[in-house]
Scaffold this active site. Sequence first.
Site, PDB file in Angstrom:
ATOM      1  N   SER A  10       0.852  -1.195   0.000  1.00  0.00           N
ATOM      2  CA  SER A  10       0.000   0.000   0.000  1.00  0.00           C
ATOM      3  C   SER A  10       0.885   1.241   0.000  1.00  0.00           C
ATOM      4  O   SER A  10       1.656   1.459   0.940  1.00  0.00           O
ATOM      5  CB  SER A  10      -0.884   0.015   1.245  1.00  0.00           C
ATOM      6  OG  SER A  10      -1.379   1.340   1.424  1.00  0.00           O
ATOM      7  N   HIS A  35      -1.204  -1.263  -4.252  1.00  0.00           N
ATOM      8  CA  HIS A  35      -2.466  -0.975  -3.549  1.00  0.00           C
ATOM      9  C   HIS A  35      -2.566   0.533  -3.342  1.00  0.00           C
ATOM     10  O   HIS A  35      -1.686   1.158  -2.766  1.00  0.00           O
ATOM     11  CB  HIS A  35      -2.502  -1.727  -2.216  1.00  0.00           C
ATOM     12  CG  HIS A  35      -3.793  -1.602  -1.481  1.00  0.00           C
ATOM     13  ND1 HIS A  35      -4.910  -2.350  -1.794  1.00  0.00           N
ATOM     14  CD2 HIS A  35      -4.168  -0.801  -0.458  1.00  0.00           C
ATOM     15  CE1 HIS A  35      -5.904  -2.022  -0.991  1.00  0.00           C
ATOM     16  NE2 HIS A  35      -5.487  -1.059  -0.173  1.00  0.00           N
ATOM     17  N   ASP A  37      -4.773   3.588  -1.922  1.00  0.00           N
ATOM     18  CA  ASP A  37      -5.813   3.908  -0.938  1.00  0.00           C
ATOM     19  C   ASP A  37      -6.390   5.302  -1.162  1.00  0.00           C
ATOM     20  O   ASP A  37      -5.694   6.299  -1.001  1.00  0.00           O
ATOM     21  CB  ASP A  37      -5.220   3.828   0.472  1.00  0.00           C
ATOM     22  CG  ASP A  37      -5.011   2.389   0.924  1.00  0.00           C
ATOM     23  OD1 ASP A  37      -5.966   1.596   0.833  1.00  0.00           O
ATOM     24  OD2 ASP A  37      -3.891   2.067   1.361  1.00  0.00           O
ATOM     25  N   MET A  39      -8.975   8.034   0.107  1.00  0.00           N
ATOM     26  CA  MET A  39      -9.759   8.441   1.291  1.00  0.00           C
ATOM     27  C   MET A  39     -10.277   9.858   1.090  1.00  0.00           C
ATOM     28  O   MET A  39      -9.569  10.705   0.543  1.00  0.00           O
ATOM     29  CB  MET A  39      -8.877   8.400   2.537  1.00  0.00           C
ATOM     30  CG  MET A  39      -8.225   7.049   2.775  1.00  0.00           C
ATOM     31  SD  MET A  39      -7.340   7.032   4.336  1.00  0.00           S
ATOM     32  CE  MET A  39      -6.515   5.448   4.238  1.00  0.00           C
ATOM     33  N   HIS A  68      -8.443   1.009  -3.860  1.00  0.00           N
ATOM     34  CA  HIS A  68      -9.326   0.765  -2.716  1.00  0.00           C
ATOM     35  C   HIS A  68     -10.026   2.079  -2.392  1.00  0.00           C
ATOM     36  O   HIS A  68      -9.409   2.998  -1.854  1.00  0.00           O
ATOM     37  CB  HIS A  68      -8.461   0.264  -1.547  1.00  0.00           C
ATOM     38  CG  HIS A  68      -9.183   0.119  -0.254  1.00  0.00           C
ATOM     39  ND1 HIS A  68      -8.527  -0.088   0.947  1.00  0.00           N
ATOM     40  CD2 HIS A  68     -10.513   0.139   0.049  1.00  0.00           C
ATOM     41  CE1 HIS A  68      -9.422  -0.174   1.924  1.00  0.00           C
ATOM     42  NE2 HIS A  68     -10.631  -0.032   1.407  1.00  0.00           N
ATOM     43  N   MET A  70     -12.200   4.370  -0.364  1.00  0.00           N
ATOM     44  CA  MET A  70     -12.823   4.633   0.943  1.00  0.00           C
ATOM     45  C   MET A  70     -13.477   6.005   0.805  1.00  0.00           C
ATOM     46  O   MET A  70     -13.003   7.006   1.358  1.00  0.00           O
ATOM     47  CB  MET A  70     -11.750   4.619   2.042  1.00  0.00           C
ATOM     48  CG  MET A  70     -11.223   3.213   2.325  1.00  0.00           C
ATOM     49  SD  MET A  70      -9.628   3.204   3.173  1.00  0.00           S
ATOM     50  CE  MET A  70      -8.543   3.315   1.770  1.00  0.00           C
ATOM     51  N   MET A 139     -11.087  -6.090   5.621  1.00  0.00           N
ATOM     52  CA  MET A 139     -10.226  -5.187   6.378  1.00  0.00           C
ATOM     53  C   MET A 139      -9.786  -5.872   7.670  1.00  0.00           C
ATOM     54  O   MET A 139     -10.614  -6.431   8.398  1.00  0.00           O
ATOM     55  CB  MET A 139     -10.971  -3.898   6.735  1.00  0.00           C
ATOM     56  CG  MET A 139     -11.328  -2.986   5.571  1.00  0.00           C
ATOM     57  SD  MET A 139      -9.945  -2.479   4.539  1.00  0.00           S
ATOM     58  CE  MET A 139      -8.913  -1.572   5.704  1.00  0.00           C
ATOM     59  N   ASP A 181      -6.472  -6.530   4.162  1.00  0.00           N
ATOM     60  CA  ASP A 181      -5.839  -5.207   4.173  1.00  0.00           C
ATOM     61  C   ASP A 181      -5.847  -4.632   5.588  1.00  0.00           C
ATOM     62  O   ASP A 181      -6.907  -4.470   6.190  1.00  0.00           O
ATOM     63  CB  ASP A 181      -6.625  -4.282   3.228  1.00  0.00           C
ATOM     64  CG  ASP A 181      -6.042  -2.878   3.133  1.00  0.00           C
ATOM     65  OD1 ASP A 181      -4.919  -2.651   3.594  1.00  0.00           O
ATOM     66  OD2 ASP A 181      -6.748  -2.006   2.564  1.00  0.00           O
TER      67      ASP A 181
END
Length: 228
Positions: A10, A35, A37, A39, A68, A70, A139, A181
């Site tokens: 990540s 990966h 992320d 957010m 991913h 979020m 998660m 993850d």
Amino acid sequence: MTQTLRIAPSILSADFARLGEEVRAIEAAGADLVHFDVMDNHYVPNLTIGPLVCEAIRPHVKIGIDVHLMVEPVDSLIPLFARAGANLITFHPEASRHVDRTLSLIRELGCKAGLVLNPASPLDWLDHVMDKLDIILLMGVNPGFGGQKFIPSTLGKLRAVRQRIAAHQDSGGQPIWLEVDGGVKIDNIQQIVRAGADTCVAGSAVFSAPDADGGYRGVMQALRQAAA
Ligand code: DX5
Ligand code: ZN
């Protein structure tokens, strides 16, 4: 478990001032996926990177980019990430009004699609969409930050999802990856893989690797050895 373990570092824990170099380094060190992320300070209390950064790192690596999300809402960002070179896109079902529609949208845009379940999210979210999933991401921590401790009840959930995937494939269903993850480290990856994960995200474990121990390549080898 006979399948080979995929490791997805990540980049949340990478040096954001040198992201191109960082993703090239993890690819050279044997990473299977990047990966990524995303957010939004709404679905999770943190703010990170978006499609422009995905597009910027895309030419630096050949391996897939595992986005991913979020974020809430989800749908409007999906075409932007598909265009920016994402290969896999996962999202949290509570953040989408129409989970089935969102999964279809991801696949229509040529990406692999998946759901992400938080530590307290029930597996019921999977019940009616197994045929639309290429990946299920569990998660191991509450989403929002790197460097948190793995929540042990994730192991039981991994075993339960592994059984669901096996039953799905036994009745003629497509293959589905099982990713975990959050909190994956050299000292717990064996338990995690034994519980059924075939794809492990590792953020702080990889990017805090000391050069003295072989840097990213060293830690990735150590993760694979510990998992074997
Ligand atoms: C957490 C992120 C994770 C995180 C993992 O919300 O989704 O991908 O970066 O970091 P570590 O491996 O440090 O727990
Ligand atoms: Zn993540």
